[in-house]
Write an enzyme that holds these catalytic residues in place. Structure first.
Site, PDB file in Angstrom:
ATOM      1  N   LYS A 254      19.640  13.549   1.964  1.00 64.69           N
ATOM      2  CA  LYS A 254      19.581  12.189   1.395  1.00 64.69           C
ATOM      3  C   LYS A 254      19.270  12.196  -0.089  1.00 64.69           C
ATOM      4  CE  LYS A 254      15.824  13.523   3.648  1.00 64.69           C
ATOM      5  NZ  LYS A 254      15.214  13.675   4.957  1.00 64.69           N
TER       6      LYS A 254
ATOM      7  N   LYS B 261      16.953   7.008   1.260  1.00 61.16           N
ATOM      8  CA  LYS B 261      17.729   6.484   2.401  1.00 61.16           C
ATOM      9  C   LYS B 261      18.149   5.038   2.156  1.00 61.16           C
ATOM     10  CE  LYS B 261      15.324   9.610   5.542  1.00 61.16           C
ATOM     11  NZ  LYS B 261      14.111   9.786   6.338  1.00 61.16           N
TER      12      LYS B 261
ATOM     13  N   GLU C 153      25.884  11.229   7.849  1.00 63.61           N
ATOM     14  CA  GLU C 153      25.169  10.403   8.836  1.00 63.61           C
ATOM     15  C   GLU C 153      23.700  10.813   8.982  1.00 63.61           C
ATOM     16  OE1 GLU C 153      24.285   7.628  10.807  1.00 63.61           O
ATOM     17  OE2 GLU C 153      26.447   7.638  11.118  1.00 63.61           O
TER      18      GLU C 153
ATOM     19  N   GLY D 248      17.614   9.861  10.738  1.00 62.01           N
ATOM     20  CA  GLY D 248      17.752  10.965  11.699  1.00 62.01           C
ATOM     21  C   GLY D 248      18.880  10.775  12.680  1.00 62.01           C
TER      22      GLY D 248
HETATM   23  N1  HSE Z   1      10.991  13.652   6.414  1.00 66.09           N
HETATM   24  C1  HSE Z   1      11.959  12.779   6.980  1.00 66.09           C
HETATM   25  C2  HSE Z   1      11.249  11.767   7.874  1.00 66.09           C
HETATM   26  C3  HSE Z   1      12.940  13.590   7.785  1.00 66.09           C
HETATM   27  O1  HSE Z   1      10.092  11.997   8.211  1.00 66.09           O
HETATM   28  O2  HSE Z   1      11.824  10.738   8.188  1.00 66.09           O
HETATM   29  C4  HSE Z   1      14.154  12.829   8.194  1.00 66.09           C
HETATM   30  O3  HSE Z   1      14.898  12.406   7.100  1.00 66.09           O
END
Ligand code: HSE
Length: 437
Positions: free
Chosen positions: A105, A205, A129, A134
């Site tokens: 990301k 994100k 994606e 996740g």
């Molecule tokens: N470090 C990120 C989280 C991992 O905890 O959401 C997933 O992108």
């Protein structure tokens, strides 16, 4: 049909998930993709051979350039993390005609515009994606499933580590550092966990989500960002007394002032589904003009949940790799020459409700001074709670919930309140979103 060969950069938490899923579900995946998909090459320094299915059929190398230029590799899966090296490797892979799948990301939010441009020129795909939320197929849902809609706003819990920490603190009274260590052991946290704590990961994100929702270029540098380190146990307690939960949200809205891009702790009414998303789970609410509110929920981090999203991208790429590049789904949902130039809204122009907590001297007239400032700034109060002072205490906490007001007016009011002799220290401000239809 000839099998498709995958080269994986990195066999850490996500990489091992990808290798294991592709191995375990090989037949099912081949039935869906129409061809066998196999990992033939990987770059890895440290990995546990005994925990990886089919590892003996993979050529392990230390040199990533060897992998991204290898004539037998069809799709490069970038799972290194970081920015500079992955950027170079992804651009090199594209230059060598490889399709790319990445969970990175930070890379997409920061250099996605440049990377997609290079991919278009070469007629290859870059799929991402796994970069957001996740295992939840949120990119596909917004880019394809909601393509009929004008998206009005979206809001999401998009950092699993942060949500895990907040949940454990609230439910079990656990210590911040202790829960963070557990999140690291479970493979949820970023290599640099500061990114999870200070909102950077969620901002990456949100940048991606906002681009595909509103058809704007990726603009990570314009995201307003606050982390979870501001949230205290007291605020969690007071919020609950008012009927709210505190969640760390990424929020983007299409408003007259521009596109809002903001990441911060937020009070949400506890009756909302998203207020009850706990642990490492993520959830994204997307409001489209035709469909209304839609909610997407699932594991936001972890080896196989994130691996699930990477493998889905690999299958997508395999299904369309022989089609005309002009007729594929655009990287950012909108055609590259149709991206909007709508500006990102100034944070002072956003409108929201607020939770404010302050420590006031225990004497008559203090409440009147504070509410006088609110009245001057045309800030309407929805609720007030003053705690009973501890015995002998000279100060007492007062908590307000306000109606919706411009952030500019609230900043001005907070400055004036903090200047009062009767108020000790700073005012804690947490934005409130009702997230109704
Ligand atoms: N470090 C990120 C989280 C991992 O905890 O959401 C997933 O992108």
């Amino acid at each position: 049909m000839k099998p498709v060969n995958i080269g994986v950069l990195g066999l850490g938490t996500v990489g091992s998930g990808v290798v294991n899923i592709l191995h375990r579900n090989a037949l099912e995946i081949a039935r869906r993709a129409g061809r066998e998909i196999r990992v033939t090459h990987a770059v890895a320094r440290n990995f546990d051979r005994s925990r990886l299915g089919g590892i003996d059929e993979i050529n392990i190398t230390q040199d990533p350039m060897d992998l991204v230029t290898h004539p037998e590799v069809d799709i490069v899966v970038e799972l290194f993390g970081g920015i500079d090296l992955p950027k170079q490797l992804v651009l090199d892979a594209i230059e060598h005609g490889k399709h790319v799948v990445t969970a990175n990301k930070a890379l997409i939010a920061t250099y996605g515009n440049e990377i997609f441009h290079a991919a278009q020129k070469k007629g290859v795909m870059v799929a991402f994606e796994a970069a957001v939320a996740g295992g939840i197929p949120i990119i596909k849902a917004v880019r394809e499933g909601l393509t009929a809609n004008r998206i009005e706003w979206l809001a999401g819990i998009i950092n699993g580590t942060g949500n895990f920490i907040l949940t454990e603190m609230r439910e079990k009274g656990r210590d911040f550092e202790d829960v963070l260590k557990e999140a690291q052991v479970l493979g949820y946290a970023e290599a640099d966990p500061t990114f999870d704590i200070d909102g950077t990961d969620a901002a990456h994100k949100l940048t991606i989500l906002a681009s595909i929702a509103f058809g704007i270029p990726l603009q990570y540098d314009k995201v307003y960002k606050e982390g979870i380190n501001k949230i205290t146990r007291e605020d969690v307690f007071y919020a609950e007394q008012f009927g709210y939960r505190i969640k760390h949200l990424g929020i983007s809205k299409d408003t007259e002032a521009g596109i809002e891009l903001r990441v911060h702790p937020t009070l949400i009414p506890e009756r909302r589904l998203i207020a009850n998303v706990d642990g490492v789970m993520n959830a994204v609410l997307v409001h489209g003009d035709a469909v209304g509110p839609t909610l997407y929920y699932g594991a936001g981090a972890g080896s196989e949940p994130t691996g699930s999203a990477v493998v889905a991208d690999i299958v997508d790429v395999v299904r369309v790799m022989t089609t005309d590049p002009e007729n594929r789904v655009p990287h950012l949902a909108f055609q590259p020459d149709a991206l909007s130039e709508k500006p990102i809204a100034d944070m002072e122009d956003i409108e929201t409700a607020y939770y404010l907590r302050m420590d006031a001297v225990e004497r008559p007239g203090v409440l009147a001074e504070v509410t006088g400032i609110f009245a001057d700034s045309e800030i309407s109060i929805e609720a007030i709670r003053q705690q009973e002072p501890a015995e002998g205490a000279t100060h007492v906490p007062i908590v307000f919930l306000t109606h919706t007001v411009k952030e500019r007016a609230m900043n001005e009011a907070i400055r004036k309140i903090e200047a009062l002799d009767s108020i000790d220290g700073t005012v804690t401000r947490i934005r409130v979103e009702h997230l109704g239809g």
